[in-house]
Design a protein around this motif. Structure first.
Motif, PDB file in Angstrom:
ATOM      1  N   ARG A 167       2.686   8.057  11.900  1.00 48.17           N
ATOM      2  CA  ARG A 167       2.759   7.044  10.853  1.00 48.17           C
ATOM      3  C   ARG A 167       2.177   7.559   9.547  1.00 48.17           C
ATOM      4  NH1 ARG A 167       1.040   2.101  14.935  1.00 48.17           N
ATOM      5  NH2 ARG A 167       3.174   1.590  15.598  1.00 48.17           N
ATOM      6  N   ALA A 168       1.095   8.333   9.636  1.00 47.71           N
ATOM      7  CA  ALA A 168       0.543   8.933   8.424  1.00 47.71           C
ATOM      8  C   ALA A 168       1.554   9.883   7.793  1.00 47.71           C
ATOM      9  CB  ALA A 168      -0.750   9.670   8.742  1.00 47.71           C
ATOM     10  N   SER A 169       2.260  10.647   8.611  1.00 46.48           N
ATOM     11  CA  SER A 169       3.280  11.555   8.089  1.00 46.48           C
ATOM     12  C   SER A 169       4.366  10.776   7.357  1.00 46.48           C
ATOM     13  CB  SER A 169       3.893  12.370   9.237  1.00 46.48           C
ATOM     14  OG  SER A 169       2.915  13.172   9.872  1.00 46.48           O
ATOM     15  N   ASP A 170       4.783   9.669   7.917  1.00 45.77           N
ATOM     16  CA  ASP A 170       5.776   8.800   7.275  1.00 45.77           C
ATOM     17  C   ASP A 170       5.299   8.386   5.883  1.00 45.77           C
ATOM     18  OD1 ASP A 170       7.450   6.746   6.451  1.00 45.77           O
ATOM     19  OD2 ASP A 170       7.215   5.535   8.259  1.00 45.77           O
ATOM     20  N   LEU A 171       4.087   7.887   5.799  1.00 44.24           N
ATOM     21  CA  LEU A 171       3.568   7.388   4.522  1.00 44.24           C
ATOM     22  C   LEU A 171       3.340   8.503   3.512  1.00 44.24           C
ATOM     23  CD1 LEU A 171       1.016   4.796   5.945  1.00 44.24           C
ATOM     24  CD2 LEU A 171       3.249   4.292   4.927  1.00 44.24           C
ATOM     25  N   LEU A 172       2.854   9.657   3.966  1.00 46.88           N
ATOM     26  CA  LEU A 172       2.487  10.730   3.042  1.00 46.88           C
ATOM     27  C   LEU A 172       3.689  11.549   2.594  1.00 46.88           C
ATOM     28  CD1 LEU A 172      -0.854  11.922   4.685  1.00 46.88           C
ATOM     29  CD2 LEU A 172      -0.570  10.423   2.712  1.00 46.88           C
ATOM     30  N   TYR A 173       4.705  11.702   3.452  1.00 50.97           N
ATOM     31  CA  TYR A 173       5.907  12.436   3.048  1.00 50.97           C
ATOM     32  C   TYR A 173       6.820  11.596   2.164  1.00 50.97           C
ATOM     33  CZ  TYR A 173       5.294  16.496   6.145  1.00 50.97           C
ATOM     34  OH  TYR A 173       4.843  17.642   6.735  1.00 50.97           O
ATOM     35  N   THR A 174       6.902  10.290   2.418  1.00 50.49           N
ATOM     36  CA  THR A 174       7.844   9.454   1.671  1.00 50.49           C
ATOM     37  C   THR A 174       7.214   8.793   0.447  1.00 50.49           C
ATOM     38  OG1 THR A 174       7.391   7.415   2.910  1.00 50.49           O
ATOM     39  CG2 THR A 174       9.054   8.926   3.827  1.00 50.49           C
ATOM     40  N   GLY A 175       5.905   8.530   0.507  1.00 51.99           N
ATOM     41  CA  GLY A 175       5.261   7.808  -0.585  1.00 51.99           C
ATOM     42  C   GLY A 175       5.689   6.356  -0.682  1.00 51.99           C
ATOM     43  N   THR A 225       0.846  -1.190   0.000  1.00 48.11           N
ATOM     44  CA  THR A 225       0.000   0.000   0.000  1.00 48.11           C
ATOM     45  C   THR A 225       0.879   1.238   0.000  1.00 48.11           C
ATOM     46  OG1 THR A 225      -1.713  -1.178   1.238  1.00 48.11           O
ATOM     47  CG2 THR A 225      -1.824   1.228   1.230  1.00 48.11           C
ATOM     48  N   ALA A 226       0.660   2.122  -0.973  1.00 49.65           N
ATOM     49  CA  ALA A 226       1.517   3.303  -1.105  1.00 49.65           C
ATOM     50  C   ALA A 226       0.679   4.534  -1.437  1.00 49.65           C
ATOM     51  CB  ALA A 226       2.576   3.079  -2.184  1.00 49.65           C
ATOM     52  N   PHE A 227       0.779   5.543  -0.580  1.00 45.91           N
ATOM     53  CA  PHE A 227       0.192   6.855  -0.862  1.00 45.91           C
ATOM     54  C   PHE A 227       1.288   7.659  -1.578  1.00 45.91           C
ATOM     55  CE2 PHE A 227      -2.007   4.989   2.669  1.00 45.91           C
ATOM     56  CZ  PHE A 227      -3.341   5.336   2.486  1.00 45.91           C
ATOM     57  N   LEU A 228       1.482   7.348  -2.853  1.00 47.33           N
ATOM     58  CA  LEU A 228       2.702   7.746  -3.560  1.00 47.33           C
ATOM     59  C   LEU A 228       2.625   9.093  -4.259  1.00 47.33           C
ATOM     60  CD1 LEU A 228       1.432   7.068  -6.460  1.00 47.33           C
ATOM     61  CD2 LEU A 228       2.526   4.849  -6.221  1.00 47.33           C
TER      62      LEU A 228
END
Length: 285
Positions: A182-190, A154-157
């Motif tokens: 954790r949301a910041s991790d996923l949204l900043y890094t993709g 799963t990637a918020f890319l």
């Protein structure tokens, strides 16, 4: 004679529109025993979305608000992947040539899909295998429950393609599922989030095997469909609306919602079944 008043035909005609005969154009649709299954069906491209499928999904979830024959929705992708996001050739390519008014028309349409998913009273179960990226990750996020596999990614890319992570409600909804950090991790890094990490972080409610994924998701959906569907709809409404409420407001809203549920026949059925030491059979009214 029944004590239950008949619904006025004019009121019913305007507010109850069954979807048993619905024919999807840009994905697969089936409805069995109150469980609707939407299958994104472009497996050769990992089930990307197009302008047409975005619009049809938005409109269908809007129609679900008035569909008494649908109690739960399962959202799945064909061919071992969930959804790779917007089609590079059919969406991304055209977008780079559009002006601001048309771009805003598109981004509002994608956001309207999420709003329609959250506004429909039926719980949505996403069955996630393989690639779940971009708008696919958003649709999984906007679902009420998520069953995944260990091999899913799963990637918020959005930032990988030069966009902000604040897409389709991600900055509002994702932190409420996995937490702000954790949301910041996923949204900043993709970056991609593997299935076991997604379960550990609370994004997936449970894991299944690829072979059993759809069966497990539909079994969960059938369990929900067998429950008090009017009450389940109010639970979904409260989970969504209480994001913007203070505690006192939320308690009062829940008091009103619960009082409504106490007026239903399903509440009576549950009491009568308890007295008779039987399992209640709910009918959604």
């Amino acid at each position: 004679m029944s004590d239950t008043p008949l619904l006025d035909p004019a009121l019913q005609a305007g507010n109850r529109r069954p979807l048993a005969g619905y024919e999807a154009r840009h994905f697969l649709w089936s409805l069995n025993d109150g469980v609707a299954t939407i299958t994104l069906n472009r497996p050769e491209r990992k089930n990307p979305l197009t302008f047409d499928s975005y619009a049809e999904l938005r409109d269908l979830f809007g129609q679900l608000r008035h569909a008494p024959d649908v109690h739960v929705v399962v959202l799945v992708g064909a061919g071992g992947n969930f959804c790779s996001g917007g089609d590079v050739h059919e969406i991304i390519g055209p977008l780079v040539r559009l002006k601001a008014p048309e771009l805003l028309m598109f981004t509002r349409m994608t956001g309207d899909l999420v709003k329609a998913m959250r506004a429909c009273p039926q719980p949505i179960v996403a069955a996630v295998d393989g690639v779940c990226a971009g708008a696919g990750a958003i649709m999984a996020m906007a679902s009420d429950l998520r069953v995944g596999t260990a091999r899913s990614k799963t990637a918020f890319l959005f930032n990988r393609v030069g966009l902000a992570g604040c897409d389709m409600g991600a900055c509002a909804i994702l932190p409420r599922i996995v937490g702000q950090g954790r949301a910041s991790d996923l949204l900043y890094t993709g970056r991609s989030m593997a299935g076991e990490e997604a379960e550990r972080w609370g994004f997936f409610n449970r894991l299944s095997t690829p072979e059993a994924l759809l069966d497990d998701a539909q079994a969960l959906a059938r369990d929900l469909a067998a429950g008090p569907t009017f009450a389940n709809g109010l639970t979904k409404t409260m989970l969504h609306q209480e994001w913007t409420m203070g505690i006192d407001q939320a308690i009062e809203a829940e008091a009103q919602a619960q009082a409504l549920c106490m007026l239903t026949q399903d509440f009576n059925r549950a009491y009568e079944a308890f007295v008779a030491r039987q399992k209640p059979v709910f009918e959604g009214n």
